[in-house]
Design a protein around this motif. Structure first.
Motif, PDB file in Angstrom:
ATOM      1  N   UNK A   1      22.214  61.541  30.716  1.00  0.00           N
ATOM      2  CA  UNK A   1      22.976  61.960  31.693  1.00  0.00           C
ATOM      3  C   UNK A   1      24.473  61.330  31.551  1.00  0.00           C
ATOM      4  N   UNK A   2      25.341  61.335  31.940  1.00  0.00           N
ATOM      5  CA  UNK A   2      26.593  60.824  32.021  1.00  0.00           C
ATOM      6  C   UNK A   2      26.485  59.353  32.835  1.00  0.00           C
ATOM      7  N   UNK A   3      27.465  58.531  32.408  1.00  0.00           N
ATOM      8  CA  UNK A   3      27.310  57.139  33.184  1.00  0.00           C
ATOM      9  C   UNK A   3      27.925  57.171  34.424  1.00  0.00           C
ATOM     10  N   UNK A   4      27.793  56.373  35.238  1.00  0.00           N
ATOM     11  CA  UNK A   4      28.057  56.320  36.732  1.00  0.00           C
ATOM     12  C   UNK A   4      29.530  56.548  36.626  1.00  0.00           C
ATOM     13  N   UNK A   5      30.075  57.607  37.351  1.00  0.00           N
ATOM     14  CA  UNK A   5      31.349  58.017  37.392  1.00  0.00           C
ATOM     15  C   UNK A   5      32.297  56.960  38.333  1.00  0.00           C
ATOM     16  N   UNK A   6      33.486  56.719  37.880  1.00  0.00           N
ATOM     17  CA  UNK A   6      34.409  55.749  38.541  1.00  0.00           C
ATOM     18  C   UNK A   6      34.356  56.123  40.054  1.00  0.00           C
ATOM     19  N   UNK A   7      34.230  55.072  40.942  1.00  0.00           N
ATOM     20  CA  UNK A   7      34.464  55.130  42.390  1.00  0.00           C
ATOM     21  C   UNK A   7      33.160  56.079  42.950  1.00  0.00           C
ATOM     22  N   UNK A   8      31.985  55.864  42.219  1.00  0.00           N
ATOM     23  CA  UNK A   8      30.903  56.557  42.931  1.00  0.00           C
ATOM     24  C   UNK A   8      29.830  55.876  43.581  1.00  0.00           C
ATOM     25  N   UNK A   9      29.850  54.355  43.474  1.00  0.00           N
ATOM     26  CA  UNK A   9      28.909  53.708  44.164  1.00  0.00           C
ATOM     27  C   UNK A   9      29.138  52.957  45.197  1.00  0.00           C
ATOM     28  N   UNK A  10      28.102  52.799  46.107  1.00  0.00           N
ATOM     29  CA  UNK A  10      28.403  51.744  47.315  1.00  0.00           C
ATOM     30  C   UNK A  10      27.579  50.554  47.137  1.00  0.00           C
ATOM     31  N   UNK A  11      28.038  49.446  47.291  1.00  0.00           N
ATOM     32  CA  UNK A  11      27.128  48.103  47.132  1.00  0.00           C
ATOM     33  C   UNK A  11      26.849  47.637  48.693  1.00  0.00           C
ATOM     34  N   UNK A  12      25.972  47.327  48.948  1.00  0.00           N
ATOM     35  CA  UNK A  12      25.729  46.442  50.271  1.00  0.00           C
ATOM     36  C   UNK A  12      24.632  45.433  49.900  1.00  0.00           C
ATOM     37  N   UNK A  13      24.940  44.555  50.753  1.00  0.00           N
ATOM     38  CA  UNK A  13      24.255  43.121  50.752  1.00  0.00           C
ATOM     39  C   UNK A  13      24.633  42.292  51.892  1.00  0.00           C
ATOM     40  N   UNK A  14      23.676  41.339  52.125  1.00  0.00           N
ATOM     41  CA  UNK A  14      24.099  40.416  53.408  1.00  0.00           C
ATOM     42  C   UNK A  14      24.536  39.125  52.811  1.00  0.00           C
ATOM     43  N   UNK A  15      25.101  38.522  53.738  1.00  0.00           N
ATOM     44  CA  UNK A  15      25.218  36.792  53.560  1.00  0.00           C
ATOM     45  C   UNK A  15      24.602  36.068  54.664  1.00  0.00           C
TER      46      UNK A  15
END
Length: 177
Positions: A76-90
């Protein structure tokens, strides 16, 4: 966290309803799974609403929680630009750390980043304009933070850096009330 402004902040990211619901669900998990403990939980999902990889947990501070973006399946192709959402807590109620910001600047596949805090605040970064000389930009961000940190708290210094990057058009930054 169940306040209308919290949900409105997630809705304002502009994703379709199913993605918004998943973001809300995962953001709440980041808080509830770590309630009362000094640990961060992170999760990565695609902008079309799929969970990418496994959640990660780690002690707070520095580089303890790594943003690991798994490689796509073989063939499969690499993750496309601007295709991911990162969520975390502080757990300590601060916005994005300098380590967070530099990872987002260096990784073109990240479209949106979200930090949720136990005090109900939610911080978002979108529309990251990386430019050609990423390492120069990263160095500028690190130096900017070091300069501001000399005369203020960590929270204040991070906020000023994020607001300045927003003003300069490098990111679209928002902090909920």
């Amino acid at each position: 966290v169940n306040a209308k402004q919290w949900f409105d902040a997630i809705k304002a990211l502009g994703f379709p309803r199913q993605v918004t619901r998943l973001i809300r669900k995962e953001a709440l998990k980041c808080l509830t799974k770590n309630d009362g403990i000094n640990r961060e939980r992170g999760i990565i999902m695609s902008t079309d609403g799929r969970i990418i990889g496994e959640e990660s947990f780690g002690a707070i501070g520095g580089n303890n929680v790594r943003i690991h973006i798994p490689d796509p399946p073989k063939g499969h192709k690499k993750h496309a630009d601007n295709s991911l959402i990162v969520i975390h807590n502080h757990p300590k109620n601060i916005p994005f750390s300098i380590a967070d910001i530099t990872v987002y600047l260096r990784n073109p596949s990240i479209h949106t980043a979200i930090v949720v805090c136990p005090n109900g605040k939610i911080y978002t970064v979108q529309n990251i304009r990386r430019g050609k000389d990423i390492e120069r930009l990263v160095k500028e961000v690190e130096n900017m933070y070091t300069d501001y940190k000399q005369n203020s708290t960590t929270n204040s210094a991070l906020t000023v850096v994020l607001q300045r990057l927003n003003k300069e058009g490098v990111i679209k930054y928002h902090a909920s009330n």
